[in-house]
Design an enzyme around this catalytic site. Structure first.
Site, PDB file in Angstrom:
ATOM      1  N   LYS A 175      65.356  31.598 -20.054  1.00  0.00           N
ATOM      2  CA  LYS A 175      64.886  32.901 -20.544  1.00  0.00           C
ATOM      3  C   LYS A 175      63.380  33.027 -20.297  1.00  0.00           C
ATOM      4  O   LYS A 175      62.600  32.233 -20.804  1.00  0.00           O
ATOM      5  CB  LYS A 175      65.187  33.030 -22.039  1.00  0.00           C
ATOM      6  CG  LYS A 175      66.681  32.891 -22.357  1.00  0.00           C
ATOM      7  CD  LYS A 175      66.951  32.885 -23.850  1.00  0.00           C
ATOM      8  CE  LYS A 175      66.465  31.627 -24.524  1.00  0.00           C
ATOM      9  NZ  LYS A 175      66.895  31.512 -25.938  1.00  0.00           N
ATOM     10  N   THR A 210      61.007  40.978 -32.688  1.00  0.00           N
ATOM     11  CA  THR A 210      61.849  40.187 -31.781  1.00  0.00           C
ATOM     12  C   THR A 210      62.383  38.934 -32.467  1.00  0.00           C
ATOM     13  O   THR A 210      62.827  38.006 -31.804  1.00  0.00           O
ATOM     14  CB  THR A 210      61.047  39.765 -30.544  1.00  0.00           C
ATOM     15  OG1 THR A 210      59.872  39.083 -30.997  1.00  0.00           O
ATOM     16  CG2 THR A 210      60.662  40.956 -29.692  1.00  0.00           C
ATOM     17  N   GLY A 212      64.755  36.426 -33.828  1.00  0.00           N
ATOM     18  CA  GLY A 212      66.190  36.195 -33.688  1.00  0.00           C
ATOM     19  C   GLY A 212      66.772  36.515 -32.318  1.00  0.00           C
ATOM     20  O   GLY A 212      67.988  36.526 -32.139  1.00  0.00           O
ATOM     21  N   THR A 213      65.903  36.747 -31.327  1.00  0.00           N
ATOM     22  CA  THR A 213      66.422  37.100 -29.996  1.00  0.00           C
ATOM     23  C   THR A 213      67.263  35.971 -29.398  1.00  0.00           C
ATOM     24  O   THR A 213      68.347  36.219 -28.862  1.00  0.00           O
ATOM     25  CB  THR A 213      65.283  37.444 -29.007  1.00  0.00           C
ATOM     26  OG1 THR A 213      64.275  36.464 -29.160  1.00  0.00           O
ATOM     27  CG2 THR A 213      64.708  38.804 -29.260  1.00  0.00           C
ATOM     28  N   GLY A 214      66.746  34.743 -29.487  1.00  0.00           N
ATOM     29  CA  GLY A 214      67.463  33.607 -28.872  1.00  0.00           C
ATOM     30  C   GLY A 214      68.809  33.377 -29.533  1.00  0.00           C
ATOM     31  O   GLY A 214      69.829  33.143 -28.860  1.00  0.00           O
ATOM     32  N   CYS A 215      68.823  33.462 -30.871  1.00  0.00           N
ATOM     33  CA  CYS A 215      70.079  33.257 -31.627  1.00  0.00           C
ATOM     34  C   CYS A 215      71.098  34.324 -31.230  1.00  0.00           C
ATOM     35  O   CYS A 215      72.275  34.044 -30.989  1.00  0.00           O
ATOM     36  CB  CYS A 215      69.822  33.353 -33.131  1.00  0.00           C
ATOM     37  SG  CYS A 215      68.518  32.248 -33.713  1.00  0.00           S
TER      38      CYS A 215
HETATM   39  O1  PXL Z   1      65.084  31.643 -33.628  1.00  0.00           O
HETATM   40  C1  PXL Z   1      65.271  30.324 -33.901  1.00  0.00           C
HETATM   41  C2  PXL Z   1      65.756  30.078 -35.286  1.00  0.00           C
HETATM   42  C3  PXL Z   1      66.960  29.463 -35.469  1.00  0.00           C
HETATM   43  N1  PXL Z   1      67.460  29.186 -36.695  1.00  0.00           N
HETATM   44  C4  PXL Z   1      66.794  29.498 -37.804  1.00  0.00           C
HETATM   45  C5  PXL Z   1      65.575  30.132 -37.693  1.00  0.00           C
HETATM   46  C6  PXL Z   1      65.038  30.433 -36.418  1.00  0.00           C
HETATM   47  C7  PXL Z   1      63.762  31.112 -36.294  1.00  0.00           C
HETATM   48  O2  PXL Z   1      63.091  31.462 -37.215  1.00  0.00           O
HETATM   49  O3  PXL Z   1      64.925  30.448 -38.800  1.00  0.00           O
HETATM   50  C8  PXL Z   1      67.381  29.178 -39.126  1.00  0.00           C
END
Ligand code: PXL
Length: 268
Positions: A175, A210, A212-215
């Site tokens: 990414k 932005t 939480g984009t990766g999750c």
């Molecule tokens: O975005 C990665 C991530 C994954 N998991 C948890 C997070 C974060 C980012 O803050 O809090 C629980």
């Protein structure tokens, strides 16, 4: 009719924008039944992460056993794993049970810099978890940690993917959103599957919302794979969901706010 079921093994974000919460919202958006195994609890809002509690590894393993005994999970993802013990405890269960296609989001740190994977867990991550990944979704800093390559060009991306594939990863999605070229109006991602390679380009939306984009991206890929989509189709759908979720932001919190998980309509 069989209802597609997916699993997220990840940390809880009390702010609801990332982690388990983002994953379940994304599964739901894609009409996949979401299950979750919680590895850690973060006390978090849009301003950052406070206290983090790792759950006992045995409690995590018991959650995995409970799901394996009753569900037909066709695809799963991992997010925040925290420690080497947690990785090792989960890897054993991945071998013991069949949770289907594995999407590995190599979560290392939150956007505010808080570490979500201990430095001394990297060895376990690389040797035990990485080789199991059907799809790996590193951003540029994570790609650097995993390969030693600072990706700037197509050639760098290909070399990094080659190194990861040599370790057993099937498909690599690098990414480019963290690019130093972030003044650019285009955001570029590189995809290397066992069969082909392609580039995804999307307009860069200037927003700080932005979180939480990766999750969300890796959860959408997981959902589509649980429905039986090809890797390429799953990745393209996830990019479309992400673009919609970033470009119609919500106004929540006083800091780096969450995506709009319901922005993409189901018929897309
Ligand atoms: O975005 C990665 C991530 C994954 N998991 C948890 C997070 C974060 C980012 O803050 O809090 C629980």
């Amino acid at each position: 009719m069989f209802t597609p079921q997916a699993l997220s093994i990840a940390g809880s974000d009390s702010g609801g924008g990332a982690g388990i919460q983002a994953d379940l919202k994304t599964f739901q958006m894609r009409r996949v039944f979401g299950t979750s195994v919680i590895t850690a609890v973060t006390a978090q809002n849009t301003l950052g992460i406070g206290t983090t509690l790792m759950l006992p590894v045995d409690t995590v393993r018991a959650q995995l056993d409970a799901l394996a005994a009753d569900f037909h999970i066709k695809a799963f993802k991992t997010g925040m794993l925290g420690t080497a013990d947690m990785i090792e405890g989960i890897v054993e269960k991945i071998h013991e049970h069949d949770f289907g296609t594995f999407v590995l989001d190599p979560v290392m740190a939150a956007k505010d810099g808080t570490p979500l994977l201990q430095k001394n867990a990297l060895a376990a991550f690389k040797s035990h978890l990485l080789p199991l990944a059907n799809v790996l979704t590193p951003n540029l800093p994570e790609t650097y940690v995993l390969t030693g390559i600072n990706v700037r060009t197509d050639h760098d991306a290909a070399e990094a993917a080659e190194r990861l594939q040599a370790q057993g990863v099937q498909t690599v999605l690098i990414k480019g959103g963290h690019s130093e070229n972030s003044g650019s109006l285009i955001c570029k991602d590189w995809v290397f599957t066992p069969e082909n390679r392609f580039v995804l380009e999307s307009p860069r939306t200037l927003t700080r919302h932005t979180h939480g984009t990766g999750c969300t991206l890796s959860a959408c890929i997981t959902a589509e794979l649980a429905k039986g989509a090809s890797i390429e189709h799953a990745i393209r759908t996830a990019k479309a969901l992400l673009s919609a979720a970033i470009s119609s932001p919500l106004n929540i919190g006083n800091g780096q706010g969450p995506l709009n998980h319901w922005a993409m309509r189901m018929e897309n």
